[in-house]
Scaffold this motif. Structure first.
Motif, PDB file in Angstrom:
ATOM      1  N   UNK A 139       0.867  -1.161   0.000  1.00 36.70           N
ATOM      2  CA  UNK A 139       0.000   0.000   0.000  1.00 36.70           C
ATOM      3  C   UNK A 139       0.915   1.225   0.000  1.00 36.70           C
ATOM      4  N   UNK A 140       0.852   2.017  -1.061  1.00 32.30           N
ATOM      5  CA  UNK A 140       1.781   3.140  -1.223  1.00 32.30           C
ATOM      6  C   UNK A 140       1.677   4.133  -0.072  1.00 32.30           C
ATOM      7  N   UNK A 141       0.463   4.412   0.371  1.00 31.99           N
ATOM      8  CA  UNK A 141       0.298   5.394   1.452  1.00 31.99           C
ATOM      9  C   UNK A 141       0.850   4.869   2.778  1.00 31.99           C
ATOM     10  N   UNK A 142       0.656   3.572   3.049  1.00 31.03           N
ATOM     11  CA  UNK A 142       1.228   3.002   4.268  1.00 31.03           C
ATOM     12  C   UNK A 142       2.754   3.047   4.243  1.00 31.03           C
ATOM     13  N   UNK A 143       3.344   2.783   3.074  1.00 29.33           N
ATOM     14  CA  UNK A 143       4.803   2.824   2.962  1.00 29.33           C
ATOM     15  C   UNK A 143       5.324   4.243   3.140  1.00 29.33           C
TER      16      UNK A 143
END
Length: 174
Positions: free
Chosen positions: A151-155
């Protein structure tokens, strides 16, 4: 004597599981169900023209490319001002040599591609156990590989918590 609806539904599901030959481990279901041709697979050739020098023509190779074959990616790169020859794989470019050497500092497995093919086929075989039991055709690819995706936002949030700057990421997460 009337059969209960649940029994009829169960019979339909069991019969649908028996359809087809072999075990289907494909998770993508993007087949066309129309009788017509697939208009996206038809790629017209360029116009024929006489070359300036017949001796400079490439040697014909079965299954190889032709001078009149279209190259949509190369044409797009050229239209945007790039070099279409950069699309041809010719080893690691000099600008990426430092990245490749750092990434391979702990060693590189020479047979990684065949190993991944075998492991992925086994993974798809395990995940496709009950794919034959379905009333409607469904593309299950994203569901099956969801646990292996990032998940790009979590990363971005994780990097920011550690203190790594992420200038190209959007300022607000989600």
């Amino acid at each position: 004597m009337r059969m209960p609806r649940a029994l009829i539904l169960i019979a339909c599901v069991v019969l649908s599981a028996c359809s087809g030959d072999g075990r289907d481990i494909r998770l993508r279901d993007m087949r066309s169900f129309s009788d017509g041709p697939d208009e996206f697979s038809i790629l017209p050739n360029k116009a024929l023209e006489a070359p300036a020098d017949y001796a400079a023509l490439p040697v014909p190779t079965p299954g190889g490319t032709n001078l009149t074959d279209r190259n949509p990616l190369g044409d797009a790169v050229a239209a945007l001002g790039g070099k279409p020859s950069a699309l041809i794989a010719s080893g690691v470019p000099a600008s990426d040599a430092a990245l490749v050497s750092h990434a391979s500092r702990s060693g590189v497995s020479a047979d990684i591609r065949p190993t991944l093919v075998v492991e992925d086929e086994e993974f798809r075989r395990r995940k496709s156990r009950f794919t034959r039991i379905r009333l409607v055709r469904v593309d299950r690819y994203n569901d099956v590989y969801k646990r292996q995706s990032l998940d790009a936002h979590d990363e971005v949030d994780r990097f920011r918590r550690v203190g790594i700057t992420t200038p190209s990421a959007p300022p607000g997460a989600r």
